[in-house]
Design a protein around this motif. Structure first.
Motif, PDB file in Angstrom:
ATOM      1  N   GLY A 125      -4.340  -3.894  -4.387  1.00 33.87           N
ATOM      2  CA  GLY A 125      -3.848  -5.251  -4.180  1.00 33.87           C
ATOM      3  C   GLY A 125      -3.220  -5.416  -2.805  1.00 33.87           C
ATOM      4  N   GLY A 126      -2.450  -4.434  -2.365  1.00 28.57           N
ATOM      5  CA  GLY A 126      -1.857  -4.480  -1.025  1.00 28.57           C
ATOM      6  C   GLY A 126      -2.906  -4.453   0.060  1.00 28.57           C
ATOM      7  N   ALA A 127      -3.949  -3.664  -0.134  1.00 28.91           N
ATOM      8  CA  ALA A 127      -5.036  -3.621   0.846  1.00 28.91           C
ATOM      9  C   ALA A 127      -5.743  -4.972   0.922  1.00 28.91           C
ATOM     10  N   ALA A 128      -5.914  -5.624  -0.222  1.00 27.01           N
ATOM     11  CA  ALA A 128      -6.569  -6.936  -0.225  1.00 27.01           C
ATOM     12  C   ALA A 128      -5.710  -7.962   0.516  1.00 27.01           C
ATOM     13  N   MET A 140       0.829  -1.211   0.000  1.00 24.90           N
ATOM     14  CA  MET A 140       0.000   0.000   0.000  1.00 24.90           C
ATOM     15  C   MET A 140       0.860   1.256   0.000  1.00 24.90           C
ATOM     16  N   ILE A 141       1.950   1.230   0.750  1.00 30.40           N
ATOM     17  CA  ILE A 141       2.860   2.385   0.778  1.00 30.40           C
ATOM     18  C   ILE A 141       3.514   2.570  -0.576  1.00 30.40           C
ATOM     19  N   VAL A 142       3.971   1.484  -1.176  1.00 30.52           N
ATOM     20  CA  VAL A 142       4.594   1.567  -2.505  1.00 30.52           C
ATOM     21  C   VAL A 142       3.585   2.071  -3.529  1.00 30.52           C
ATOM     22  N   GLY A 143       2.363   1.578  -3.464  1.00 33.43           N
ATOM     23  CA  GLY A 143       1.334   2.038  -4.392  1.00 33.43           C
ATOM     24  C   GLY A 143       1.032   3.509  -4.235  1.00 33.43           C
ATOM     25  N   ALA A 144       1.067   4.000  -3.007  1.00 34.96           N
ATOM     26  CA  ALA A 144       0.824   5.434  -2.789  1.00 34.96           C
ATOM     27  C   ALA A 144       1.980   6.271  -3.331  1.00 34.96           C
ATOM     28  N   LEU A 145       3.195   5.740  -3.245  1.00 33.75           N
ATOM     29  CA  LEU A 145       4.354   6.480  -3.753  1.00 33.75           C
ATOM     30  C   LEU A 145       4.425   6.459  -5.282  1.00 33.75           C
ATOM     31  N   VAL A 146       4.000   5.366  -5.898  1.00 31.93           N
ATOM     32  CA  VAL A 146       4.062   5.249  -7.354  1.00 31.93           C
ATOM     33  C   VAL A 146       3.052   6.195  -7.995  1.00 31.93           C
TER      34      VAL A 146
END
Length: 75
Positions: free
Chosen positions: A61-64, A44-50
């Motif tokens: 996907g990270g949240a799931a 989730m952190i990586v997705g927010a940074l991307v």
């Protein structure tokens, strides 16, 4: 003779199954569930940074994965 002895003595009549210490049962998959939650939070952190569309997909996907780990952890 018994009154003159020094130290601790336990009478056999006082030791039975009800006074023995028993350990709690160990949950076998708890470490794997915590790992799933940590990996999901990291994704989730990586997705927010991307950012953008790819970041949103990674974040969801990270949240799931994190919620799946939390569900099994609380089970």
């Amino acid at each position: 003779m018994q009154a003159a002895s020094i130290g601790f003595r336990v009478s056999d009549s006082k030791v039975d199954a009800s006074t023995k210490v028993t350990a709690a049962p160990i949950d076998r998959h708890q470490g794997q569930d915590v790992a799933l939650m940590a990996v999901g939070a990291g994704a989730m952190i990586v997705g927010a940074l991307v950012g953008d569309k790819a970041g949103t997909i990674i974040l969801i996907g990270g949240a799931a994965v994190a919620l799946y780990g939390l569900y099994h952890y609380l089970e």
